[in-house]
Design a protein around this motif. Structure first.
Motif, PDB file in Angstrom:
ATOM      1  N   LEU A 179       0.850  -1.197   0.000  1.00 53.61           N
ATOM      2  CA  LEU A 179       0.000   0.000   0.000  1.00 53.61           C
ATOM      3  C   LEU A 179       0.878   1.237   0.000  1.00 53.61           C
ATOM      4  CD1 LEU A 179      -2.725   1.480   0.329  1.00 53.61           C
ATOM      5  CD2 LEU A 179      -2.486   1.151   2.814  1.00 53.61           C
ATOM      6  N   LEU A 180       0.623   2.138  -0.954  1.00 50.46           N
ATOM      7  CA  LEU A 180       1.405   3.364  -1.032  1.00 50.46           C
ATOM      8  C   LEU A 180       0.468   4.551  -1.176  1.00 50.46           C
ATOM      9  CD1 LEU A 180       4.776   3.987  -2.155  1.00 50.46           C
ATOM     10  CD2 LEU A 180       3.164   5.303  -3.496  1.00 50.46           C
ATOM     11  N   SER A 181       0.518   5.469  -0.199  1.00 52.35           N
ATOM     12  CA  SER A 181      -0.310   6.669  -0.270  1.00 52.35           C
ATOM     13  C   SER A 181       0.477   7.863   0.246  1.00 52.35           C
ATOM     14  CB  SER A 181      -1.594   6.481   0.546  1.00 52.35           C
ATOM     15  OG  SER A 181      -1.294   6.268   1.899  1.00 52.35           O
ATOM     16  N   GLY A 182      -0.088   9.051   0.075  1.00 51.97           N
ATOM     17  CA  GLY A 182       0.637  10.278   0.385  1.00 51.97           C
ATOM     18  C   GLY A 182       0.990  10.459   1.837  1.00 51.97           C
ATOM     19  N   GLU A 183       0.348   9.731   2.749  1.00 52.16           N
ATOM     20  CA  GLU A 183       0.604   9.909   4.182  1.00 52.16           C
ATOM     21  C   GLU A 183       1.887   9.224   4.643  1.00 52.16           C
ATOM     22  OE1 GLU A 183      -2.107   6.130   5.617  1.00 52.16           O
ATOM     23  OE2 GLU A 183      -2.532   8.118   6.372  1.00 52.16           O
ATOM     24  N   LEU A 184       2.421   8.318   3.862  1.00 48.80           N
ATOM     25  CA  LEU A 184       3.613   7.577   4.285  1.00 48.80           C
ATOM     26  C   LEU A 184       4.835   8.475   4.294  1.00 48.80           C
ATOM     27  CD1 LEU A 184       3.227   4.193   2.345  1.00 48.80           C
ATOM     28  CD2 LEU A 184       2.414   4.776   4.628  1.00 48.80           C
ATOM     29  N   THR A 185       5.795   8.144   5.133  1.00 50.86           N
ATOM     30  CA  THR A 185       7.073   8.848   5.116  1.00 50.86           C
ATOM     31  C   THR A 185       7.843   8.425   3.876  1.00 50.86           C
ATOM     32  OG1 THR A 185       8.244   7.120   6.315  1.00 50.86           O
ATOM     33  CG2 THR A 185       7.145   8.810   7.640  1.00 50.86           C
ATOM     34  N   VAL A 186       8.863   9.204   3.543  1.00 50.99           N
ATOM     35  CA  VAL A 186       9.708   8.872   2.393  1.00 50.99           C
ATOM     36  C   VAL A 186      10.334   7.493   2.578  1.00 50.99           C
ATOM     37  CG1 VAL A 186      11.713   9.562   1.045  1.00 50.99           C
ATOM     38  CG2 VAL A 186      10.207  11.298   1.995  1.00 50.99           C
ATOM     39  N   GLU A 187      10.793   7.227   3.806  1.00 53.73           N
ATOM     40  CA  GLU A 187      11.441   5.948   4.086  1.00 53.73           C
ATOM     41  C   GLU A 187      10.495   4.785   3.803  1.00 53.73           C
ATOM     42  OE1 GLU A 187      12.540   5.407   8.162  1.00 53.73           O
ATOM     43  OE2 GLU A 187      14.308   4.238   7.636  1.00 53.73           O
ATOM     44  N   GLN A 188       9.231   4.957   4.198  1.00 51.33           N
ATOM     45  CA  GLN A 188       8.247   3.892   3.981  1.00 51.33           C
ATOM     46  C   GLN A 188       7.932   3.716   2.502  1.00 51.33           C
ATOM     47  OE1 GLN A 188       5.418   5.640   6.708  1.00 51.33           O
ATOM     48  NE2 GLN A 188       5.605   3.934   8.116  1.00 51.33           N
ATOM     49  N   ARG A 189       7.842   4.828   1.774  1.00 47.12           N
ATOM     50  CA  ARG A 189       7.579   4.724   0.334  1.00 47.12           C
ATOM     51  C   ARG A 189       8.712   4.012  -0.388  1.00 47.12           C
ATOM     52  NH1 ARG A 189       5.705  10.871  -0.163  1.00 47.12           N
ATOM     53  NH2 ARG A 189       3.718  10.670   0.904  1.00 47.12           N
ATOM     54  N   ILE A 190       9.936   4.345   0.001  1.00 52.31           N
ATOM     55  CA  ILE A 190      11.103   3.694  -0.601  1.00 52.31           C
ATOM     56  C   ILE A 190      11.019   2.188  -0.377  1.00 52.31           C
ATOM     57  CG2 ILE A 190      13.604   3.401  -0.439  1.00 52.31           C
ATOM     58  CD1 ILE A 190      12.873   5.972  -1.784  1.00 52.31           C
ATOM     59  N   SER A 191      10.694   1.793   0.851  1.00 55.04           N
ATOM     60  CA  SER A 191      10.607   0.376   1.187  1.00 55.04           C
ATOM     61  C   SER A 191       9.514  -0.316   0.376  1.00 55.04           C
ATOM     62  CB  SER A 191      10.345   0.217   2.685  1.00 55.04           C
ATOM     63  OG  SER A 191      10.204  -1.140   3.034  1.00 55.04           O
ATOM     64  N   VAL A 192       8.343   0.339   0.246  1.00 56.33           N
ATOM     65  CA  VAL A 192       7.229  -0.235  -0.512  1.00 56.33           C
ATOM     66  C   VAL A 192       7.627  -0.438  -1.975  1.00 56.33           C
ATOM     67  CG1 VAL A 192       4.930   0.268  -1.450  1.00 56.33           C
ATOM     68  CG2 VAL A 192       5.382   0.615   0.980  1.00 56.33           C
ATOM     69  N   LEU A 193       8.223   0.595  -2.583  1.00 57.83           N
ATOM     70  CA  LEU A 193       8.584   0.507  -4.001  1.00 57.83           C
ATOM     71  C   LEU A 193       9.676  -0.519  -4.240  1.00 57.83           C
ATOM     72  CD1 LEU A 193       8.452   4.181  -5.309  1.00 57.83           C
ATOM     73  CD2 LEU A 193       6.888   2.308  -5.773  1.00 57.83           C
ATOM     74  N   ASP A 194      10.629  -0.593  -3.317  1.00 57.74           N
ATOM     75  CA  ASP A 194      11.690  -1.595  -3.455  1.00 57.74           C
ATOM     76  C   ASP A 194      11.108  -3.001  -3.461  1.00 57.74           C
ATOM     77  OD1 ASP A 194      14.304  -0.899  -3.965  1.00 57.74           O
ATOM     78  OD2 ASP A 194      14.717  -0.254  -1.920  1.00 57.74           O
ATOM     79  N   ARG A 195      10.191  -3.272  -2.546  1.00 56.76           N
ATOM     80  CA  ARG A 195       9.598  -4.613  -2.474  1.00 56.76           C
ATOM     81  C   ARG A 195       8.778  -4.927  -3.723  1.00 56.76           C
ATOM     82  NH1 ARG A 195       7.949  -2.837   2.568  1.00 56.76           N
ATOM     83  NH2 ARG A 195       5.747  -3.130   1.992  1.00 56.76           N
ATOM     84  N   PHE A 196       8.052  -3.921  -4.222  1.00 58.28           N
ATOM     85  CA  PHE A 196       7.236  -4.146  -5.417  1.00 58.28           C
ATOM     86  C   PHE A 196       8.127  -4.357  -6.642  1.00 58.28           C
ATOM     87  CE2 PHE A 196       4.459  -2.530  -8.921  1.00 58.28           C
ATOM     88  CZ  PHE A 196       3.518  -3.536  -8.863  1.00 58.28           C
ATOM     89  N   ARG A 197       9.175  -3.551  -6.754  1.00 56.10           N
ATOM     90  CA  ARG A 197      10.094  -3.687  -7.894  1.00 56.10           C
ATOM     91  C   ARG A 197      10.764  -5.056  -7.889  1.00 56.10           C
ATOM     92  NH1 ARG A 197      15.395  -3.141  -8.127  1.00 56.10           N
ATOM     93  NH2 ARG A 197      15.477  -2.257  -6.047  1.00 56.10           N
ATOM     94  N   GLN A 198      11.072  -5.559  -6.704  1.00 58.29           N
ATOM     95  CA  GLN A 198      11.732  -6.860  -6.601  1.00 58.29           C
ATOM     96  C   GLN A 198      10.752  -8.024  -6.708  1.00 58.29           C
ATOM     97  OE1 GLN A 198      13.598  -6.361  -2.800  1.00 58.29           O
ATOM     98  NE2 GLN A 198      15.060  -4.837  -3.562  1.00 58.29           N
ATOM     99  N   GLY A 199       9.442  -7.738  -6.731  1.00 58.70           N
ATOM    100  CA  GLY A 199       8.440  -8.781  -6.876  1.00 58.70           C
ATOM    101  C   GLY A 199       8.015  -9.428  -5.575  1.00 58.70           C
ATOM    102  N   THR A 200       8.460  -8.873  -4.450  1.00 61.43           N
ATOM    103  CA  THR A 200       8.063  -9.433  -3.156  1.00 61.43           C
ATOM    104  C   THR A 200       6.553  -9.329  -2.981  1.00 61.43           C
ATOM    105  OG1 THR A 200      10.193  -8.752  -2.236  1.00 61.43           O
ATOM    106  CG2 THR A 200       8.460  -9.332  -0.667  1.00 61.43           C
TER     107      THR A 200
END
Length: 479
Positions: free
Chosen positions: A362-383
């Motif tokens: 889940l990625l939305s505007g309320e997340l911190t930058v650190e959390q967004r980075i983590s979300v995108l990394d996991r999605f990019r890696q297919g986790t």
């Protein structure tokens, strides 16, 4: 922290520190985002509003994260130069550049087999003697950081122990990205010394830097070079200004860059990079870069030709969820992005899909930058196979494995009219790199006029889909 920066430690702690600079930007812009967990019940009124926009610095950082290791080839090169007699060459291999053997070895160790479009065009010019100044417009994912870092490393005289190359980036995080590339590329040149001039890196008065390359943010570099005179700006041979469009959007950075530039020698080679070519950016460039060669990467226009579009008529939110469940039950889905209009809907849908056994991010505007980075990394890696998001992710994010984009809510503007531009950017997240894509729009009878407006705007039929009919579901996977 005195002494040489431990780049390996910086890389290890990157996830912990990514939020710092951009969180400061959020505070300057009127408030820091807080993190909440939504269940769909008892949400605040703000949760029913469209999601907040994010800063240009954060957009650039997220693009770098999602495109890590990905260099696309869907670009045309346009080169402009004031001197028609100036030769321009291109190369198809790194060997043709006659690099230091250690740098060539570093490139191969990083997985670079052949130059990208911008590298094959820019590098012969950047490495030529006499040096040429350059302005380049290119998006993240084109390989431009590797291009200018290679040029920076190639210009260093290792026999001279003073700063010779200066590279400016608008934020700590973006400076760190450049520093990591430089460190990896120079891994077989242990004599190459790189120093990090950012917030938190302090030196005692009277320090004289012996590092060859300085990578940092404008304010810190201005302090080190002008206020404290830790190094001599008149001895800089190469000046790189990266993310110029983000620099303009960050208060004070443009003026600080001008002040730094005034102290550089007239013989200094200048490289200026921006993702956009707006008038404000070009006015900035004209002051910084004399007699440049200009390279523009014209990205192929996003097209709907290779994206199959359908709509499902749904009575309510539960019916929309059932439509998604039927699609997942009927065809094989690689990775999917589902767009929602509000944080409340996105949170409700993520919770429901997770309970049904889907690996959901889940990625939305309320997340911190650190959390967004983590979300995108996991999605990019297919986790995680499903990314549920709001409009914070509608532009510029390319993941090759995305096969389906679902508009859980149709995109609308503030007047509740069809937002056709956002629709194009949303469904353009599928069908990338010449592959076929699939876009599914979930709408109720009240929103059919919005769907028809989108259909009319693009002149492309959006076909009905009955997700209760197994035969209709099967046709989704047929070309």
């Amino acid at each position: 922290m005195a002494g040489k920066v431990d780049w390996a430690a910086c890389a290890e702690e990157q996830q912990k520190m990514l939020a710092s600079e951009l969180k400061n930007l959020k505070v300057e812009q009127g408030g820091e985002a807080s993190v909440q967990h939504h269940t769909g019940d008892g949400d605040s009124p703000e949760d029913n509003q469209p999601d907040e926009a994010i800063s240009s610095a954060e957009v650039s950082l997220l693009q770098k994260v999602i495109r890590k290791g990905l260099i696309t080839s869907k670009y045309d090169i346009e080169v402009q130069r004031k001197d028609p007699n100036s030769p321009l060459y291109s190369v198809k291999s790194f060997e043709a550049l006659k690099l230091r053997p250690e740098l060539l070895k570093g490139l191969y160790a990083m997985g670079f087999d052949a130059p990208s479009k911008i590298q094959e065009t820019a590098l012969p010019t950047l490495l030529a003697d006499p040096p040429h100044n350059m302005i380049a417009q290119s998006q993240s994912g084109t390989g431009k950081t590797a291009a200018f870092v290679l040029a920076m490393l190639s210009r260093v005289d290792l026999n001279q122990n003073h700063p010779q190359v200066l590279c400016l980036a608008p934020t700590y995080e973006l400076a760190l990205q450049i520093g990591e590339v430089a460190t990896k590329m120079a891994q077989f040149l242990p004599a190459m010394k790189i120093v990090f001039a950012v917030r938190g890196e302090d030196r005692p008065r009277g320090t004289r830097l012996t590092d060859h390359i300085i990578i940092g943010t404008p304010g810190k570099v201005l302090d080190w070079g002008v206020k404290y005179k830790f190094f001599d700006l008149s001895k800089i041979r190469v000046f790189v200004l990266d993310e110029a469009d983000v620099m303009i959007a960050t208060q004070g950075h443009q003026d600080q860059s001008f002040r730094i530039h005034k102290y550089l020698p007239s013989t200094c080679q200048v490289m200026f990079f921006s993702a956009t070519y707006e008038q404000q950016v070009m006015e900035f460039a004209e002051v910084i870069v004399p007699d440049p060669i200009i390279i523009r990467l014209r990205r192929e226009e996003e097209s709907l030709d290779n994206i199959k579009q359908y709509y499902v008529l749904c009575s309510d939110q539960e019916a929309k969820y059932n439509a998604i469940a039927n699609i997942y039950g009927g065809i094989t889905v690689g990775q999917a992005i589902i767009f929602c209009h509000t944080k409340k809907t996105a949170g409700w849908l993520a919770s429901k899909m997770a309970k049904d056994g889907h690996s959901v991010a889940l990625l939305s505007g309320e997340l911190t930058v650190e959390q967004r980075i983590s979300v995108l990394d996991r999605f990019r890696q297919g986790t995680e196979k499903v990314l549920i998001t709001t409009n914070v992710l509608s532009r510029g994010i390319d993941v090759e494995a995305v096969t389906i984009v679902v508009n859980f809510d149709l995109p609308i503007d503030l007047q509740r009219r069809a937002d056709c531009e956002t629709y194009l950017h949303r469904i353009g997240r599928t069908g990338r790199f010449g592959k076929m894509g699939l876009a599914i729009n979930l709408c109720d009878s009240r929103n059919m006029h919005i769907l028809k407006d989108i259909e009319m705007h693009f002149g492309k039929e959006i076909k009905p889909l009955d997700t209760e009919d197994p035969d209709d579901i099967v046709k989704l996977s047929q070309k």
